[in-house]
Motif scaffolding. Structure first.
Motif, mmCIF file in Angstrom:
data_model
loop_
_atom_site.group_PDB
_atom_site.id
_atom_site.type_symbol
_atom_site.label_atom_id
_atom_site.label_comp_id
_atom_site.label_asym_id
_atom_site.label_seq_id
_atom_site.Cartn_x
_atom_site.Cartn_y
_atom_site.Cartn_z
ATOM 1 N N LEU A 227 0.863 -1.183 0.000
ATOM 2 C CA LEU A 227 0.000 0.000 0.000
ATOM 3 C C LEU A 227 0.891 1.223 0.000
ATOM 4 O O LEU A 227 1.891 1.266 0.719
ATOM 5 C CB LEU A 227 -0.889 0.028 1.246
ATOM 6 C CG LEU A 227 -1.785 -1.189 1.498
ATOM 7 C CD1 LEU A 227 -2.438 -1.091 2.873
ATOM 8 C CD2 LEU A 227 -2.855 -1.292 0.416
ATOM 9 N N SER A 228 0.530 2.214 -0.783
ATOM 10 C CA SER A 228 1.300 3.455 -0.724
ATOM 11 C C SER A 228 0.468 4.506 0.008
ATOM 12 O O SER A 228 -0.755 4.537 -0.093
ATOM 13 C CB SER A 228 1.663 3.941 -2.127
ATOM 14 O OG SER A 228 0.508 4.359 -2.803
ATOM 15 N N GLU A 230 0.345 8.701 0.919
ATOM 16 C CA GLU A 230 0.872 10.019 0.595
ATOM 17 C C GLU A 230 -0.124 11.070 1.093
ATOM 18 O O GLU A 230 -1.323 10.966 0.803
ATOM 19 C CB GLU A 230 1.051 10.152 -0.922
ATOM 20 C CG GLU A 230 2.047 11.207 -1.286
ATOM 21 C CD GLU A 230 2.500 11.072 -2.753
ATOM 22 O OE1 GLU A 230 2.962 12.069 -3.286
ATOM 23 O OE2 GLU A 230 2.345 9.973 -3.341
ATOM 24 N N ARG A 233 -3.391 9.821 2.533
ATOM 25 C CA ARG A 233 -4.319 9.020 1.734
ATOM 26 C C ARG A 233 -3.609 7.744 1.279
ATOM 27 O O ARG A 233 -2.479 7.785 0.806
ATOM 28 C CB ARG A 233 -4.803 9.796 0.519
ATOM 29 C CG ARG A 233 -5.683 10.991 0.907
ATOM 30 C CD ARG A 233 -6.168 11.763 -0.300
ATOM 31 N NE ARG A 233 -6.909 12.952 0.128
ATOM 32 C CZ ARG A 233 -8.190 12.951 0.484
ATOM 33 N NH1 ARG A 233 -8.888 11.822 0.425
ATOM 34 N NH2 ARG A 233 -8.781 14.064 0.877
ATOM 35 N N HIS A 235 -3.327 4.396 -1.086
ATOM 36 C CA HIS A 235 -3.697 3.894 -2.408
ATOM 37 C C HIS A 235 -3.355 2.411 -2.464
ATOM 38 O O HIS A 235 -2.616 1.904 -1.626
ATOM 39 C CB HIS A 235 -2.957 4.665 -3.497
ATOM 40 C CG HIS A 235 -3.095 6.144 -3.346
ATOM 41 N ND1 HIS A 235 -4.250 6.820 -3.672
ATOM 42 C CD2 HIS A 235 -2.244 7.074 -2.850
ATOM 43 C CE1 HIS A 235 -4.093 8.107 -3.406
ATOM 44 N NE2 HIS A 235 -2.890 8.284 -2.903
ATOM 45 N N GLY A 236 -3.837 1.755 -3.495
ATOM 46 C CA GLY A 236 -3.637 0.311 -3.641
ATOM 47 C C GLY A 236 -2.196 -0.043 -3.892
ATOM 48 O O GLY A 236 -1.285 0.682 -3.506
ATOM 49 N N ALA A 238 1.444 -0.498 -4.729
ATOM 50 C CA ALA A 238 2.425 0.437 -5.276
ATOM 51 C C ALA A 238 3.528 -0.301 -5.999
ATOM 52 O O ALA A 238 4.530 0.263 -6.357
ATOM 53 C CB ALA A 238 3.009 1.270 -4.145
#
Lengths: 239, 274
Positions: A227-228, A230, A233, A235-236, A238
């Protein structure tokens, strides 16, 4: 895993909801109370027995996410479930491995005593850790190559040994969900191998874990998903 | 041998010994936490903030110990509230919180002294007067020492954990901030006892010096607690004997003996490391 009558915070051992994921976040908003939230609308699920990486730069919200799941920071929106239970409902099942800087390493304590603290959640107030706790501690210290320095003061350890010690305490807790905050940051090669081997063993035993890191490419740990994160938030994958 | 035993044939010396040992035990145990939690400034602040309570108690004829304790509990509460995590995020650092409460309470003591007391009356409070501890105060000092021992024994593993990793303590449901507040209350009790022994000005020495001496001799918590108490007790006994035979002020002599023990431990450590 044992319950105790005089549990900390009055919170007792609860059985997980059958079929529930190890961790489920749904639209989570979180941060320090009285300040702007850091995490924004975070949603993902960690199935039981899986290992996720959480990758992001400094200040992206990695530690905030892990601390919120651990119950150290308030959930200000959305919902978090740990094995189907609300956050903090069962201290026994979640362990958080902080970054090394958060520990007072000058405190007069040896490696064995530090690791034994992982058993405190099972003993609760007014009781001393039982003899079986010593056995768990011995096993964990051996698996992380710390047996020979079990009597050494924690202030005399190298950075790699300190990181292994933090993981040893979490392993001694025998929790089902491990939240590891940059466990391989500035760690020597020998410690990386030992930490990696222990994480593999824990995963084979059905433990679930999230490992935060700056860069998933800098170490050799295999992950089921990356998972990333930034600016708060997530995101899926990475990778 | 007579030099060692004769002083204890006097009732006032036996009372002084009991009071000194009670304060020494309480300060010796808590001192280890104070030193390793880097709270030495708290000890200094707590001893000075007994002044308003002492002045009021002196003027109104109350127990000095009770007056000092009331004053210190207000201080402990003020520091606990101002140095909470919430306050830290709002820009109040621990040392700043202590500094504000410490100086405010001491200034109140000075103003009260000017209005209702006199410096002559209070000089023995500032510098200690172990040889004239009231029987009621002696009982309170022994109770304070027992309270410290019971609480620390019962909550030892939690106090220890919260001292080196408050995050993990909070994670498993130990509320580290509440333990911090409890520790401040215990320090208030110990300091109030210490003020009777060595006075407002020197009490932090009773809290810090024995623990710092023990820290030079061992790196393990439990032996360190014992060594800290032993150092404090040795300083009390040695200081009383010296003050009796050489007609020296008892409080300052006790602190000087403690300082001498620290220097000896420091030299031993230097020799070991060289």
């Amino acid at each position: 895993m044992k319950d105790t009558a005089l549990s900390y915070g009055g919170r007792h051992l609860h059985a997980p909801d059958p079929g529930a994921p190890a961790l489920a976040l749904d639209g989570v908003v979180a941060g320090h109370s009285g300040a702007l939230p850091i995490l924004q609308d975070v949603s993902f699920a960690l199935p039981v027995g899986k290992r996720f990486a959480l990758v992001g730069p400094n200040g992206s919200g990695k530690s905030t996410l892990l601390k919120t799941v651990a119950g150290l920071l308030p959930v200000r929106g959305g919902n978090i479930r740990v094995f189907g239970l609300r956050v903090g409902a069962c201290h026994h099942r979640t362990s958080y491995v902080p970054q090394r800087q958060s520990i007072n390493w000058d405190f007069p304590l040896d490696v064995r005593r530090f690791t034994l603290a992982g058993r405190f959640v099972h003993t609760g107030w007014l009781r001393r850790p039982a003899v079986e706790c010593q056995r768990v501690v011995d096993d964990v210290l051996a698996s992380l190559g710390l047996t020979e320095i079990a009597s050494r003061p924690i202030g005399e350890l190298s950075g790699g040994q300190q990181q292994r010690l933090l993981l040893a305490r979490a392993a001694a807790q025998e929790s089902d969900l491990l939240l590891l905050d940059e466990p391989l940051n500035a760690v020597d090669a020998a410690s990386r191998l030992l930490v990696g081997a222990l994480l593999d063993r824990l995963q084979r035993a059905g433990k679930s874990m999230i490992v935060s890191t700056h860069d998933v490419g800098t170490h050799d740990l295999p992950f089921d998903e990356v998972l990333s994160i930034e600016e708060g938030r997530v995101h899926g994958s990475a990778r | 041998m007579n030099w060692l035993l004769e002083p204890w044939s006097h009732g006032f010396m036996r009372d002084a010994l009991a009071a000194g040992l009670a304060a020494g035990v309480a300060c010796g145990v808590l001192g280890v936490f104070v030193v390793f939690r880097r709270m030495a400034f708290v000890g200094e602040a707590m001893s000075h903030t007994t002044l308003p309570g002492l002045v009021i108690a002196q003027a109104k004829g109350f127990s000095l110990m009770a007056g000092a304790l009331a004053s210190n509990l207000v201080t402990a509460l003020g520091i606990a509230v101002l140095s909470s995590q919430t306050s830290r995020r709002r820009g109040i650092r621990d040392d700043a919180a202590i500094g504000v409460v410490f100086t405010g309470m001491f200034a109140l003591g000075v103003v009260l002294t000017a209005r209702i007391g006199s410096w002559r009356d209070l000089s023995h409070l500032l510098l200690g007067n172990l040889l004239s501890v009231a029987p009621g105060d002696l009982v309170l000092m022994v109770c304070a020492a027992l309270a410290v021992l019971v609480v620390i024994s019962a909550l030892f593993k939690e106090m220890e954990l919260a001292s080196y990793d408050s995050t993990y303590a909070d994670l498993i449901g130990i509320r580290s901030q509440r333990l911090h507040a409890l520790l401040l209350v215990l320090i208030a009790l110990a300091v109030v006892s210490g003020v009777q022994v060595v006075g407002v000005v020197l009490t932090s020495a009773l809290l810090v010096t024995p623990a710092a001496t023990a820290a030079l001799l061992t790196r393990r918590m439990v032996p360190m607690l014992w060594l800290s108490v032993a150092t404090a007790a040795t300083a009390v006994v040695g200081g009383l004997l010296l003050s009796y035979h050489a007609s020296l002020p008892s409080g300052a002599t006790i602190v000087l003996v403690a300082t001498l023990l620290f220097i000896m431990a420091w030299i031993r450590r230097r020799v070991q490391l060289s």
